[in-house]
Design an enzyme around this catalytic site. Structure first.
Site, mmCIF file in Angstrom:
data_model
loop_
_atom_site.group_PDB
_atom_site.id
_atom_site.type_symbol
_atom_site.label_atom_id
_atom_site.label_comp_id
_atom_site.label_asym_id
_atom_site.label_seq_id
_atom_site.Cartn_x
_atom_site.Cartn_y
_atom_site.Cartn_z
ATOM 1 N N CYS A 2 62.067 -62.397 40.338
ATOM 2 C CA CYS A 2 63.369 -62.597 40.987
ATOM 3 C C CYS A 2 64.226 -63.466 40.074
ATOM 4 O O CYS A 2 63.717 -64.107 39.155
ATOM 5 C CB CYS A 2 63.186 -63.319 42.313
ATOM 6 S SG CYS A 2 62.095 -62.430 43.430
ATOM 7 N N ARG A 27 65.710 -59.128 35.978
ATOM 8 C CA ARG A 27 64.523 -59.816 36.516
ATOM 9 C C ARG A 27 64.045 -59.203 37.826
ATOM 10 O O ARG A 27 62.925 -59.445 38.265
ATOM 11 C CB ARG A 27 64.838 -61.302 36.761
ATOM 12 C CG ARG A 27 65.148 -62.077 35.512
ATOM 13 C CD ARG A 27 65.481 -63.491 35.859
ATOM 14 N NE ARG A 27 64.343 -64.210 36.377
ATOM 15 C CZ ARG A 27 63.473 -64.887 35.638
ATOM 16 N NH1 ARG A 27 63.638 -64.943 34.355
ATOM 17 N NH2 ARG A 27 62.460 -65.509 36.191
ATOM 18 N N TRP A 75 62.969 -58.951 43.516
ATOM 19 C CA TRP A 75 62.011 -57.885 43.214
ATOM 20 C C TRP A 75 60.874 -58.109 44.203
ATOM 21 O O TRP A 75 60.167 -59.107 44.133
ATOM 22 C CB TRP A 75 61.522 -58.007 41.778
ATOM 23 C CG TRP A 75 60.645 -56.889 41.346
ATOM 24 C CD1 TRP A 75 61.024 -55.616 40.989
ATOM 25 C CD2 TRP A 75 59.219 -56.927 41.194
ATOM 26 N NE1 TRP A 75 59.927 -54.882 40.632
ATOM 27 C CE2 TRP A 75 58.811 -55.646 40.748
ATOM 28 C CE3 TRP A 75 58.247 -57.908 41.407
ATOM 29 C CZ2 TRP A 75 57.478 -55.328 40.503
ATOM 30 C CZ3 TRP A 75 56.929 -57.586 41.166
ATOM 31 C CH2 TRP A 75 56.547 -56.312 40.710
ATOM 32 N N ASN A 100 62.155 -68.155 43.753
ATOM 33 C CA ASN A 100 61.485 -67.232 42.838
ATOM 34 C C ASN A 100 60.049 -67.700 42.724
ATOM 35 O O ASN A 100 59.804 -68.854 42.394
ATOM 36 C CB ASN A 100 62.166 -67.273 41.461
ATOM 37 C CG ASN A 100 61.388 -66.483 40.414
ATOM 38 O OD1 ASN A 100 60.688 -65.526 40.749
ATOM 39 N ND2 ASN A 100 61.517 -66.872 39.160
ATOM 40 N N GLY A 101 59.078 -66.810 43.011
ATOM 41 C CA GLY A 101 57.673 -67.193 42.934
ATOM 42 C C GLY A 101 56.924 -66.633 44.125
ATOM 43 O O GLY A 101 57.399 -65.700 44.785
ATOM 44 N N GLU A 485 51.478 -47.351 23.515
ATOM 45 C CA GLU A 485 52.829 -47.855 23.762
ATOM 46 C C GLU A 485 53.795 -46.695 24.033
ATOM 47 O O GLU A 485 54.644 -46.775 24.922
ATOM 48 C CB GLU A 485 53.286 -48.706 22.558
ATOM 49 C CG GLU A 485 54.707 -49.213 22.604
ATOM 50 C CD GLU A 485 55.046 -50.071 23.818
ATOM 51 O OE1 GLU A 485 54.156 -50.458 24.576
ATOM 52 O OE2 GLU A 485 56.251 -50.303 24.030
ATOM 53 N N LYS A 489 55.921 -46.194 27.491
ATOM 54 C CA LYS A 489 57.390 -46.029 27.530
ATOM 55 C C LYS A 489 57.752 -44.793 28.343
ATOM 56 O O LYS A 489 58.656 -44.837 29.177
ATOM 57 C CB LYS A 489 57.983 -45.867 26.116
ATOM 58 C CG LYS A 489 58.034 -47.077 25.240
ATOM 59 C CD LYS A 489 59.051 -48.120 25.625
ATOM 60 C CE LYS A 489 58.469 -49.111 26.596
ATOM 61 N NZ LYS A 489 57.751 -50.238 26.023
ATOM 62 N N GLU A 492 57.120 -45.424 32.086
ATOM 63 C CA GLU A 492 58.029 -46.404 32.686
ATOM 64 C C GLU A 492 59.394 -45.828 33.011
ATOM 65 O O GLU A 492 59.929 -46.082 34.071
ATOM 66 C CB GLU A 492 58.278 -47.559 31.701
ATOM 67 C CG GLU A 492 57.242 -48.613 31.686
ATOM 68 C CD GLU A 492 57.665 -49.760 30.784
ATOM 69 O OE1 GLU A 492 57.834 -49.520 29.569
ATOM 70 O OE2 GLU A 492 57.827 -50.882 31.270
ATOM 71 N N HIS A 508 35.645 -35.721 24.204
ATOM 72 C CA HIS A 508 34.720 -36.304 25.178
ATOM 73 C C HIS A 508 35.265 -36.208 26.599
ATOM 74 O O HIS A 508 34.793 -36.907 27.496
ATOM 75 C CB HIS A 508 34.411 -37.754 24.817
ATOM 76 C CG HIS A 508 33.738 -37.887 23.486
ATOM 77 N ND1 HIS A 508 32.470 -37.410 23.249
ATOM 78 C CD2 HIS A 508 34.178 -38.391 22.306
ATOM 79 C CE1 HIS A 508 32.142 -37.634 21.989
ATOM 80 N NE2 HIS A 508 33.171 -38.223 21.389
ATOM 81 N N LYS A 609 61.688 -56.998 34.769
ATOM 82 C CA LYS A 609 61.596 -57.348 33.357
ATOM 83 C C LYS A 609 60.553 -58.438 33.121
ATOM 84 O O LYS A 609 59.736 -58.330 32.230
ATOM 85 C CB LYS A 609 62.970 -57.812 32.860
ATOM 86 C CG LYS A 609 63.008 -58.169 31.386
ATOM 87 C CD LYS A 609 62.875 -56.936 30.523
ATOM 88 C CE LYS A 609 62.848 -57.256 29.051
ATOM 89 N NZ LYS A 609 62.273 -56.137 28.271
HETATM 90 O O1 M6R Z 1 57.504 -60.730 28.804
HETATM 91 P P1 M6R Z 1 56.157 -60.167 28.455
HETATM 92 O O2 M6R Z 1 56.113 -59.586 27.091
HETATM 93 O O3 M6R Z 1 55.046 -61.134 28.690
HETATM 94 O O4 M6R Z 1 55.952 -58.963 29.478
HETATM 95 C C1 M6R Z 1 54.745 -58.267 29.524
HETATM 96 C C2 M6R Z 1 54.924 -56.955 30.246
HETATM 97 O O5 M6R Z 1 55.302 -57.173 31.570
HETATM 98 C C3 M6R Z 1 55.962 -56.054 29.565
HETATM 99 O O6 M6R Z 1 55.642 -55.830 28.224
HETATM 100 C C4 M6R Z 1 56.051 -54.696 30.288
HETATM 101 O O7 M6R Z 1 54.870 -53.982 30.111
HETATM 102 C C5 M6R Z 1 57.269 -53.926 29.787
HETATM 103 N N1 M6R Z 1 57.979 -53.382 30.897
HETATM 104 C C6 M6R Z 1 56.916 -52.800 28.903
HETATM 105 O O8 M6R Z 1 58.001 -52.021 28.514
#
Ligand code: M6R
Length: 614
Positions: A2, A27, A75, A100-101, A485, A489, A492, A508, A609
């Protein structure tokens, strides 16, 4: 997770709060809300589901205004996204809170408060905070004391902004386990989860420490530490520019951030490479003794940052360092055997990821020799809590899907690996390989630029995903994590189920999935595993699989439309920097697939984020 913003000034602060929320929408963005003390000294509030723009319309329609207020973008963790669950929460019209938390003992507090007659209007864990403050205000009208008593009863993580009808000139803030900054203007003061929310109004700011509580007034802010002693926190000047958080000519932040990588990598390298070596003093005055003391490496991170760690393992191992990699959420609950000469490295864009921070704290208890973080946010908790920090200098990353943060993490990790290598392979001097590596680093920005030139071709290829719901990504060696990665992407931002495999694993099991409906993306640089990878490509081809291959021209791999194979050539690169370069086409591919799928590229559903809760 948040985002919190708040303000106290001699003017209407609602535009500042809305602007701050917009800048922090990355956030969390399932709902937003704002509360002010209005001219009748009543707490007036607006909340809405969806984006900050909906809240902004409500605020305009209702003419909400005030000189002191708090706001929040959410969030969801406890309770679905809804107006009732949106912050700020209010108790008895007298106190309002943004949080936030996560409050872990909220059920117990809720039971006690229900017994005292408090009425709950939300399903959130946060609402107990506002009722508890209201309860403690019965003893005295001192808002700061009431907040102090309340946080002493909370278990969990919090950053709070609190306003109260009977304290019209004071905003109270406190934090533990979630970030909070105070920004100082001329006769006006602001608070926020991070400085990017405040860049349109202030430059000077301070970062609250764990357990700090502050009374924020227009002219004077007083900060107390967790023991209640008045303290000063260092005043800093933000170097963020508002351009960093603007789209310019781009449609999406992710698009802008992909294209910024030439510049961001230049900045990661700046001042850190000498004629023939890594200038490790640029990592900080403590860098040399810490690196001298390092025998083994432990890398811990989450998500994309974890993938950077997985790539780096290949570099560290090749340079003679036993290396272990783990996701933070698992590491923090294991009981590993620790070699005290191990350097504990965390990697994080935000520096606020709860699992990564908890892993660092756990590592300290376990007795790791030193901690080092690779991070993009200088004011972050991770940087402040690590012995050594290597900043990636990527600039603010707004798109939820990490792009420039990842490639700059890789660059920082490669520099670190080269610095460590000189202790194992080259003694104190310099050897040809070190010289070659340093020279390769210098070529990175130009090579990133070359890789970006493939965008038009990749845009065409992305059309193959229009009606697809699944995809496989294959790579070998350091390019297996690059395939991971690439798959992350695509998942996501286009919501296509994508899985990455070390190409040798295909036979396998996953080979059973291969048919003409399963696009297979292959990362094929010219390295020692290329011939093995070509055999894996044949395994897919023989089963009628449709492949998109990013390959070195020397690989001999060619587009064959009849066989459903598209090859996009990536300009030749040295195998050490290849993982950084081969990331670019995968980012572009996921971006163009998401455009075709029509998703919200910068704010994919269900994600935030910074994941500042467990
Ligand atoms: O801020 P951070 O790099 O610690 O965040 C880690 C993950 O939450 C972040 O990399 C997440 O997987 C991204 N959305 C990937 O695109």
């Amino acid at each position: 997770m948040c985002g919190i913003v708040g303000a106290i000034a001699n003017r209407d602060i609602t535009p500042v709060l809305i602007d701050g929320l917009k800048r922090m929408e990355y956030r969390g963005y399932d709902s937003a809300g704002l509360a002010v003390l209005n001219s009748e000294r009543q707490i007036a509030r607006e909340r809405s589901t969806g984006r900050v723009a909906s809240l902004e319309s409500l605020v305009k329609e209702s003419n909400l205004s005030g000189n002191i207020g708090i706001a929040h973008t959410r969030w969801a963790t406890h309770g679905k996204p809804s107006v009732d669950n949106a912050h700020p929460h209010i108790s008895k019209g007298s106190v309002s809170v943004v949080h936030n938390g996560i409050i872990e003992n909220h059920e117990e507090l809720r039971r006690q408060q229900l017994a005292k007659g408090y009425k709950f209007t939300s399903e959130t864990d946060s609402e107990v905070i506002v009722h508890q403050i209201e309860f403690h205000l019965k003893d005295s009208d001192n808002l700061c004391e009431a907040v102090q008593k309340t946080v002493a009863e909370l278990e969990g993580a919090y950053a709070l902004g609190v306003i109260c009808r009977n304290n019209p000139n004071t905003l109270v803030v406190t934090r533990r386990g979630a970030p909070l900054v105070i920004g100082f203007g001329k006769d006006e003061t602001f608070i926020a989860s991070d400085m990017s929310a405040l860049i349109s109004v202030v430059r000077e700011y301070c970062v609250l420490e764990e357990g700090d509580i502050a009374t924020v007034r227009t002219g004077k802010t007083t900060i107390y530490n967790e023991h209640g002693t008045e303290v000063e926190r260092e005043r800093l000047t933000s170097s963020l520019s508002s351009d960093d958080a603007e789209l310019g000519d781009y449609r999406y932040f992710m698009e802008k951030e992909i294209h910024e990588q030439t510049r961001s990598i230049t900045e990661t390298l700046e001042g850190r490479i000498g004629k023939d070596s890594i200038l490790e003093l640029a990592f900080g005055p403590e860098a040399r003794p810490i690196l001298n003391d390092t025998q083994e490496i432990k890398l811990v991170a989450c998500g994309t940052s974890y993938h950077a760690a997985c790539v780096a393992r290949y570099w560290f191992e090749e340079f003679g360092f036993k290396t272990d990699v783990e996701v933070a959420s698992e590491f923090r609950y294991r009981t590993p055997v620790v070699n005290p000469k191990t350097l504990f490295i965390t990697i994080s864009q935000s520096g606020e990821t709860a699992d990564t921070l908890a892993a660092l704290q756990y590592a300290k208890k376990l007795g790791f020799a030193h901690s080092l973080c690779i991070c993009n946010v200088p004011e972050s908790s991770l940087v402040r809590q690590s012995d050594l920090a290597i900043m990636t200098h990527a600039g603010p990353e707004i798109g939820v899907a990490s792009t420039k943060a990842f490639t700059t993490q890789l660059v920082a990790l490669l520099m670190l690996a080269i610095a460590l290598r000189s202790r194992r392979c080259a003694g104190d001097g310099c050897d040809q390989q070190q010289l070659d590596l340093v020279n390769e680093l210098r070529t990175l920005p130009a090579k990133i630029d070359d890789a970006l030139q493939n965008e038009a071709l990749i845009e065409q290829v992305a059309k193959q995903f229009e009606d697809k719901n699944h995809a496989l990504f294959l790579g070998r060696g350091a390019h297996y994590p690059i395939a991971m990665e690439g798959a992350l992407k695509l998942k996501e931002i286009s919501y296509i189920h994508a899985e990455a495999y070390a190409a040798g694993e295909l036979k396998h099991g996953p080979l059973a999935l291969v048919d003409e409906n399963m696009p297979v993306v292959v990362v094929a640089p010219n390295d020692t595993l290329l011939e093995k990878l070509k055999s894996n490509i044949e395994e897919v081809r023989a089963r009628g699989g449709r492949m998109i291959v990013f390959a070195d021209p020397a690989s001999g791999l060619k587009t064959d439309e009849d066989e459903g194979m598209t090859v996009i050539n990536i300009a030749p690169v040295n195998s050490y920097i290849a993982p950084i370069i081969y990331t670019i086409p995968l980012q572009l591919l996921s971006f163009h697939v998401a455009l075709i799928k029509g998703t919200d590229v910068d704010k994919p559903r269900n994600l935030a984020k910074s994941v500042t809760v467990e």
